[in-house]
Design an enzyme around this catalytic site. Sequence first.
Site, short mmCIF file in Angstrom:
data_model
loop_
_atom_site.label_atom_id
_atom_site.label_comp_id
_atom_site.label_asym_id
_atom_site.label_seq_id
_atom_site.Cartn_x
_atom_site.Cartn_y
_atom_site.Cartn_z
N TYR A 201 0.91 -1.07 0.09
CA TYR A 201 -0.16 0.04 -0.14
C TYR A 201 0.76 1.32 -0.04
O TYR A 201 2.11 1.21 -0.21
CB TYR A 201 -0.85 -0.04 1.21
CG TYR A 201 -1.87 -1.32 1.18
CD1 TYR A 201 -2.92 -1.01 0.04
CD2 TYR A 201 -1.83 -2.23 1.76
CE1 TYR A 201 -3.76 -2.30 -0.10
CE2 TYR A 201 -2.66 -3.49 1.87
CZ TYR A 201 -3.55 -3.49 0.63
OH TYR A 201 -4.30 -4.47 0.43
N ARG A 248 3.50 -1.18 11.05
CA ARG A 248 3.49 -2.70 10.24
C ARG A 248 4.48 -2.64 9.05
O ARG A 248 4.48 -1.68 8.50
CB ARG A 248 2.19 -3.13 9.98
CG ARG A 248 2.01 -4.50 9.64
CD ARG A 248 0.65 -4.79 8.92
NE ARG A 248 0.34 -6.32 9.23
CZ ARG A 248 -0.49 -7.00 8.59
NH1 ARG A 248 -1.13 -6.43 7.58
NH2 ARG A 248 -0.88 -8.02 8.91
#
Length: 389
Positions: A201, A248
């Site tokens: 992403y 993350r």
Amino acid sequence: MTTHATPTTQTITTPTTPTTRTSHPTHLFEPTDLAGIPLANRLVMAPMTRNRATADGVPTPLMATYYAQRAAAGLIVAEAATPNAVGRTYPNITALHTDAHEAGWRQVTEAVRARGGRMFLQLQHGGRVGHPDTSGLTPLAPSPVPLPDGIHTAAGHLPAPVPRELTPDEIAATVADFAAAARRAVAAGFEGVEVHSANGYLLHQFLAGNTNRRTDAYGGPVAHRIRFTMEVVRAVAEAIGPERVGVRLSPGLTVNGIEEGDTEAIYPALVAELRSVGPLAYLHVVYANPSDPVFRAIRAAWPGTLIANPVLPDGPLAAEPVHAAADRLLAAGADLIALGRPFLANPDLVTRLRTGAPLNPVRDAYLMYVGGPEGYTDYPTLPAAGAAG
């Protein structure tokens, strides 16, 4: 995200009595502490997009039921929520940039807290992983490099559009959107947020050489490519406090067409910069392999809590292999273990792993990404564990 197929119905059976797992030392079920937050055990429910929000991204009462069923996890990291409209990835994913989004998430956190659970919320901008049919907007990305394999939309699987390259002003606005979403998350009752710099992403697109072809201060050498992630993390930490912020990472992961090119250089540099922000709540490493040199380097360099998500085999899962994979990562230095599919299919996963009881299999993958309770809130629990919701 997978291409949807025709759903099938499976009958899932559950044993009447838990079995006893093979006994060996483990810290998996010990209480622990995360940046001052007491956790009942070291199991983390990983963030998993399940497409049960409204078309506008508002969390639903069904989602509150789903998360409350799994509140026995030491920590739940709720599924990705987008900090602005252009960051939307797929239909019916959650968001957090309006009052309605905030109110929807509040009903989720209240339901989980009533069961004694703790929650962080993952914040994710899709970058080039998006489509005008979903967001109404042309996706924004580090560079105008389209997603190679197309994307799922409400109209089906379509070719991905060429994203528009973010301008410096748009980069600054996106950073501000992450900070605003983090403030809303805390107001909605979350303990903190997880900044998603993984899985292909937007933040990961800035890190990777094949998706970041910029020649300005955000592209080129590693020190430039990690800059956007660092600006987001710093802004979020300033907004809500570093102890409420996790990050993350997915070193070397090629999902969503990512090719980093220099994984071994990116992550030591990024971790060193993350240390400078302050005592962050945690780092979360996806598909962690205890023998991988990059994972070992991250563990050696990171002074705080490390969440590790193990690589699990495809197909049906069993309690002992899942437990063994978790134990290997704990032995390699992980502090908390994040699990996805096992928590999806087993609301009472903590009890099942503790006792060695069989695990429910995940139903047809189609059911993961459609609305409604089937394959979501209707997984059975062990009679001995009581109803989970």
